[in-house]
Structures are given as structure tokens and as C-alpha cells.
Design an enzyme around this catalytic site. Structure first.
Site, PDB file in Angstrom:
ATOM      1  CD  GLU A   1       7.540  -0.528   7.782  1.00  0.00           C
ATOM      2  OE1 GLU A   1       6.631  -1.259   7.332  1.00  0.00           O
ATOM      3  OE2 GLU A   1       7.720   0.654   7.412  1.00  0.00           O
TER       4      GLU A   1
ATOM      5  CE  LYS B   1       2.807  -5.926   3.679  1.00  0.00           C
ATOM      6  NZ  LYS B   1       2.320  -4.843   4.550  1.00  0.00           N
TER       7      LYS B   1
ATOM      8  CG  ASP C   1      -0.405  -0.012   2.526  1.00  0.00           C
ATOM      9  OD1 ASP C   1       0.838  -0.057   2.627  1.00  0.00           O
ATOM     10  OD2 ASP C   1      -1.166   0.027   3.517  1.00  0.00           O
ATOM     11  CB  SER C   2       4.587   1.691  -0.017  1.00  0.00           C
ATOM     12  OG  SER C   2       4.798   0.532  -0.805  1.00  0.00           O
TER      13      SER C   2
ATOM     14  CD  GLU D   1       0.211  -1.722   8.036  1.00  0.00           C
ATOM     15  OE1 GLU D   1      -0.133  -0.958   8.972  1.00  0.00           O
ATOM     16  OE2 GLU D   1       0.685  -1.314   6.966  1.00  0.00           O
TER      17      GLU D   1
HETATM   18  O1  KIV Z   1       3.444  -1.135   1.658  1.00  0.00           O
HETATM   19  C1  KIV Z   1       4.587  -1.615   1.625  1.00  0.00           C
HETATM   20  O2  KIV Z   1       5.408  -1.324   0.757  1.00  0.00           O
HETATM   21  C2  KIV Z   1       4.951  -2.525   2.695  1.00  0.00           C
HETATM   22  C3  KIV Z   1       6.365  -3.023   2.734  1.00  0.00           C
HETATM   23  C4  KIV Z   1       6.758  -3.358   4.123  1.00  0.00           C
HETATM   24  C5  KIV Z   1       6.539  -4.212   1.887  1.00  0.00           C
HETATM   25  O3  KIV Z   1       4.136  -2.874   3.488  1.00  0.00           O
END
Ligand code: KIV
Length: 282
Positions: free
Chosen positions: A185, A116, A47-48, A118
């Protein structure tokens, strides 16, 4: 030799044999193809994308539809790497049912191999339900950008014994809930080392030191393609922004100097046909 698709057993084997797992983020077809050809084990559609591609201040505004748009493009380019789709803010927090439905979309529509999300204890029911439905889940603990405001900003986590213990317990909790891997992270490397030895699933570090089972970075940081900010933990292996600037400036100059297009960039009509146009009586 034809490379095969990376699977979860391959990633677990790498941890067992102490072979570092390599991962990068990708958001589009061309970068995914290049990363895949380079032989990376994993690509995370992070989501970056919100910050490094869309120019937003943080990751909060991206939607499931945005993420699927990018996941589909990445999946078209990456045939070997294990693809992880990042579930965006508020796509899994509200309820188990919503989390499950959205996770399913990443696999069915986004062509991802896994999702993924969080957090740990606050989303453990969601993790369990998604895993139970047959969708592999990667955890993400330490600095979790989707709740950076609560954490007091984009800061290293686990610097006190209490917060370090919490991160260690979170990793164990995620393993018990069925995660196949976990991102650490911005965690002190001493803590990552403890976690990596305590859990049997691979730890993938981003700003978490050398003792993780694998490393991931945001591709735009690696390439020098996000000029606004480069985190301390990232290493810039190229200056793509400068290369692009030089290239587009050269193009602009060649247009202004009437050097582009050259003969080699130009199409021509047959001489006889041209005559017929210039002299219609022929
Ligand atoms: O959004 C992102 O780029 C991430 C990285 C830790 C892979 O969550």
C-alpha cells in the site's frame, strides 16, 4: 459455464503467467454478489469498513465481531472469489495465541478463505502460527493504516533508500513466514517492481503502481460512494453518491406531489369483498 471457486494455486498461476489478479473490497451481500458476478479473483473484507461504511475517522475502532458480521454477509454473496478477512487493530498484536484464535474465527464464523494482517517483523510469529494452523495469511506492508499515527499519517512509504529496503525485506520475511500473498500500500512503483520480482508470492498493489501482480481498490472509492476523501491512487469509475441523491430526491418529490404510489405499486381487494365491508348486511 459454471465458474469455479478461486484458489491459492489459481492466484499463483496468475503471477506465473503474468495475468493481473483483480481484487476489490466488499462489506455486504449486494456488493459482494455484484463483484463476484463480475468475475473478480479476490474480495477483501477490509477494516476500511470503519471509515467508508461506519463513518469513523480511522480503522482502529472496529472489532473482530464487527468484521465477522460483514464477512458473513460478503460470504453469502460471493461464491467464486477468494475471500480475505482483514484482522482488525489489536486482534493479533497482543499475543500469538490471541491472533490464532481470532484468525480461526474468520474462517469458522466469517466463512473467509484467508486472513490479512498488517506489518512484518513485529507480527511474524503470529503469521507463522496462523499459517501452521492451516489458515492462509495475506501480508500488508508499506502504508499500514492501523499504525498510521506512528507513520506520521496516511503517507506514501519507502521514499528513502532505508525505508524502501525495509519494505523489500518485509516482503521477503512475509514470504518466508508462509504468506500466500502480500498487499503493497502506497509504495513507489519502482519499489513494488523490485518486490514483485524478488518474491514468488503475488503482490497486490493499492497505490503501488502498475508492476504489482494484482490491483485492489476500496469499492466505495471506485463507485464514488465515499464523499469525504478519495485517495490520489484511486480511480472513480462511477458517481453512485450523485445517483443515490437524485433517486431519493425524486422519490421525495413524488411523495410530496402525490405521484407515488401509483396504481402499479398498490394492492387491491376484490370488489365483492369490499362491498361486504362497506355494507355488513350483505
Ligand atoms: O481495509 C482495506 O480496505 C484494506 C485494503 C488494502 C484492501 O486493507
Amino acid at each position: 459455464m459454471e465458474r469455479k471457486k478461486i484458489t491459492i494455486p489459481d492466484l499463483l498461476d496468475k503471477k506465473k503467467n503474468k495475468k493481473p489478479i483483480t481484487a476489490l473490497t466488499a462489506y455486504d451481500f449486494p456488493s459482494a454478489s455484484i463483484i463476484d458476478e463480475a468475475g473478480f479473483d479476490m474480495i477483501i473484507i477490509g477494516d476500511s469498513v470503519a471509515m467508508v461504511v461506519l463513518g469513523l475517522e480511522n480503522t482502529l475502532a472496529v472489532t473482530v465481531d464487527d468484521m465477522l458480521y460483514h464477512s458473513k454477509a460478503v460470504a453469502r454473496g460471493a461464491k467464486h472469489a477468494f475471500l480475505v478477512g482483514d484482522m482488525p487493530f489489536m486482534s493479533y498484536q497482543v499475543s500469538v495465541e490471541e491472533a490464532l484464535r481470532n484468525a480461526g474465527r474468520f474462517v469458522k464464523e466469517g466463512n473467509c478463505d484467508a486472513v490479512k494482517l498488517e506489518g512484518a517483523s513485529g507480527v511474524i510469529k503470529q503469521v507463522e502460527a496462523i499459517v501452521k494452523a492451516g489458515i492462509p495469511v495475506m501480508g500488508h506492508i508499506g502504508l499500514t493504516p492501523q499504525n498510521a499515527t506512528q507513520l506520521g499519517g496516511f503517507k506514501v512509504q519507502g521514499k528513502t533508500s532505508a525505508s524502501a529496503k525495509k519494505i523489500i525485506n518485509d516482503a521477503i520475511l512475509l514470504e518466508q513466514a508462509g504468506c500466500f500473498s502480500v498487499i503493497l500500500e502506497c509504495v513507489p512503483d519502482e519499489i513494488s517492481k523490485i518486490i514483485t520480482s524478488k518474491v514468488s508470492i503475488p503482490t497486490i498493489g493499492i497505490g503501488a503502481g502498475a508492476d504489482c501482480d494484482g490491483q485492489v481498490l476500496v469499492t466505495h472509492d471506485v463507485l464514488g460512494f465515499y464523499k469525504k476523501f478519495t485517495p490520489k491512487f484511486a480511480k472513480k469509475y462511477a458517481d453512485i453518491s450523485l445517483d443515490i441523491k437524485n433517486a431519493v430526491e425524486q422519490f421525495k418529490k413524488e411523495v410530496e406531489d402525490k405521484k407515488f404510489p401509483g396504481k402499479e405499486n398498490t394492492f387491491h381487494i376484490d370488489e365483492k369483498e369490499l362491498k361486504k365491508i362497506k355494507n355488513p348486511s350483505l
